[in-house]
Design a protein around this motif. Sequence first.
Motif, short mmCIF file in Angstrom:
data_model
loop_
_atom_site.label_atom_id
_atom_site.label_comp_id
_atom_site.label_asym_id
_atom_site.label_seq_id
_atom_site.Cartn_x
_atom_site.Cartn_y
_atom_site.Cartn_z
N PRO A 31 49.47 26.64 54.05
CA PRO A 31 50.38 26.41 53.03
C PRO A 31 49.69 26.50 51.69
CG PRO A 31 49.78 24.42 54.27
CD PRO A 31 49.23 25.49 54.83
N LEU A 32 50.42 26.41 50.55
CA LEU A 32 49.61 26.55 49.36
C LEU A 32 48.63 25.64 49.14
CD1 LEU A 32 52.58 27.44 46.81
CD2 LEU A 32 50.97 28.86 47.73
N SER A 33 47.71 25.84 48.31
CA SER A 33 46.50 25.29 48.08
C SER A 33 45.91 25.56 46.56
CB SER A 33 45.31 25.14 48.85
OG SER A 33 44.81 26.21 49.02
N VAL A 34 44.98 24.80 45.95
CA VAL A 34 44.67 25.07 44.48
C VAL A 34 43.99 26.48 44.75
CG1 VAL A 34 42.24 24.09 45.31
CG2 VAL A 34 43.34 24.12 42.73
N ASP A 35 43.41 26.95 45.98
CA ASP A 35 42.90 28.36 46.02
C ASP A 35 43.92 29.39 45.95
OD1 ASP A 35 40.16 27.32 46.41
OD2 ASP A 35 40.42 27.07 48.69
N ASP A 36 44.90 29.02 45.94
CA ASP A 36 46.11 30.03 45.64
C ASP A 36 46.32 30.41 44.18
OD1 ASP A 36 46.97 30.73 48.51
OD2 ASP A 36 47.66 28.65 48.53
N PHE A 37 45.52 29.49 43.34
CA PHE A 37 46.14 29.56 41.90
C PHE A 37 44.81 29.90 41.17
CE2 PHE A 37 49.38 26.88 43.81
CZ PHE A 37 50.39 27.43 43.30
N VAL A 38 43.74 30.05 41.80
CA VAL A 38 42.56 30.63 41.38
C VAL A 38 42.24 32.12 41.52
CG1 VAL A 38 39.86 30.19 41.39
CG2 VAL A 38 41.43 28.11 41.79
N LYS A 39 41.94 32.64 40.36
CA LYS A 39 41.69 34.10 40.65
C LYS A 39 40.39 34.38 40.93
CE LYS A 39 41.82 38.45 37.78
NZ LYS A 39 42.30 38.89 36.67
N LYS A 40 40.16 35.20 41.85
CA LYS A 40 38.77 35.52 42.45
C LYS A 40 38.51 36.98 42.18
CE LYS A 40 39.22 32.05 45.86
NZ LYS A 40 39.90 31.65 46.92
N MET A 41 37.27 37.54 41.78
CA MET A 41 37.04 38.81 41.62
C MET A 41 35.78 39.25 42.25
SD MET A 41 38.19 39.06 37.51
CE MET A 41 37.65 40.96 37.53
N GLN A 42 35.98 40.32 42.95
CA GLN A 42 34.84 41.07 43.48
C GLN A 42 34.56 42.33 42.80
OE1 GLN A 42 36.14 41.54 47.36
NE2 GLN A 42 35.19 39.84 48.20
N TYR A 43 33.28 42.80 42.72
CA TYR A 43 32.93 44.01 42.01
C TYR A 43 31.89 44.59 43.11
CZ TYR A 43 28.96 41.92 39.43
OH TYR A 43 27.90 41.29 39.33
N THR A 44 31.78 45.96 42.85
CA THR A 44 30.65 46.67 43.50
C THR A 44 29.89 47.48 42.35
OG1 THR A 44 32.29 46.94 45.49
CG2 THR A 44 30.16 48.38 45.19
N TYR A 45 28.66 47.74 42.49
CA TYR A 45 28.05 48.60 41.74
C TYR A 45 27.02 49.17 42.69
CZ TYR A 45 24.73 50.27 38.25
OH TYR A 45 23.97 51.00 37.70
N PHE A 46 26.80 50.46 42.66
CA PHE A 46 26.05 51.49 43.28
C PHE A 46 25.46 52.46 42.26
CE2 PHE A 46 27.58 49.99 47.11
CZ PHE A 46 27.03 50.58 47.93
N THR A 47 23.97 52.70 42.30
CA THR A 47 23.71 53.77 41.42
C THR A 47 23.92 55.01 42.31
OG1 THR A 47 21.51 53.94 42.70
CG2 THR A 47 21.64 52.45 41.01
N ARG A 48 23.65 56.13 41.45
CA ARG A 48 24.03 57.49 41.93
C ARG A 48 23.16 57.67 43.32
NH1 ARG A 48 23.71 63.52 39.10
NH2 ARG A 48 24.63 64.54 41.00
N ASP A 49 21.88 57.33 43.26
CA ASP A 49 21.04 57.53 44.45
C ASP A 49 21.55 56.84 45.59
OD1 ASP A 49 19.56 59.34 43.15
OD2 ASP A 49 17.87 57.81 42.45
N ALA A 50 21.98 55.40 45.49
CA ALA A 50 22.59 54.66 46.44
C ALA A 50 24.08 55.20 47.09
CB ALA A 50 22.85 53.10 45.96
N LEU A 51 24.82 55.82 46.04
CA LEU A 51 25.96 56.31 46.64
C LEU A 51 25.52 57.70 47.62
CD1 LEU A 51 29.07 56.56 46.85
CD2 LEU A 51 28.95 57.77 44.57
N ALA A 52 24.66 58.28 46.77
CA ALA A 52 24.31 59.72 47.64
C ALA A 52 23.87 59.21 49.19
CB ALA A 52 23.20 60.31 47.08
N ASP A 53 23.15 58.18 49.10
CA ASP A 53 22.48 57.84 50.63
C ASP A 53 24.00 57.55 51.61
OD1 ASP A 53 20.12 57.99 49.99
OD2 ASP A 53 19.95 55.97 49.47
N VAL A 54 25.09 57.13 51.02
CA VAL A 54 26.22 56.78 52.05
C VAL A 54 27.41 57.51 51.85
CG1 VAL A 54 25.38 54.24 52.00
CG2 VAL A 54 27.10 55.05 50.53
N ALA A 55 27.42 58.42 50.99
CA ALA A 55 28.59 59.38 50.71
C ALA A 55 29.08 60.02 51.72
CB ALA A 55 28.45 60.24 49.58
#
Length: 82
Positions: A31-55
């Motif tokens: 059921p609804l709780s206080v967590d349903d009204f809290v905005k949570k954000m995630q972000y990802t940051y990769f350098t070009r070299d890091a992306l090249a390793d996993v692309a």
Amino acid sequence: MGRNCPEALGDYLAGPNHTLPTSGTAKFSSPLSVDDFVKKMQYTYFTRDALADVAGDVAYFARQEGLTGHAKSAVIRTEETT
């Protein structure tokens, strides 16, 4: 965040994802709780070299799902520009 973080990176490898519960899963969710009204954000940051390793891995997963645009979005960012 930024040029080195295509959507496909988060979809297939980096962790944050935008998959939403479907197929009637709301029948057994909490059921609804206080967590349903809290905005949570995630972000990802990769350098070009890091992306090249996993692309290649990101592109592989995307191609397996038939999402060639997603595959391209990872690989194209690692190509040399003139």
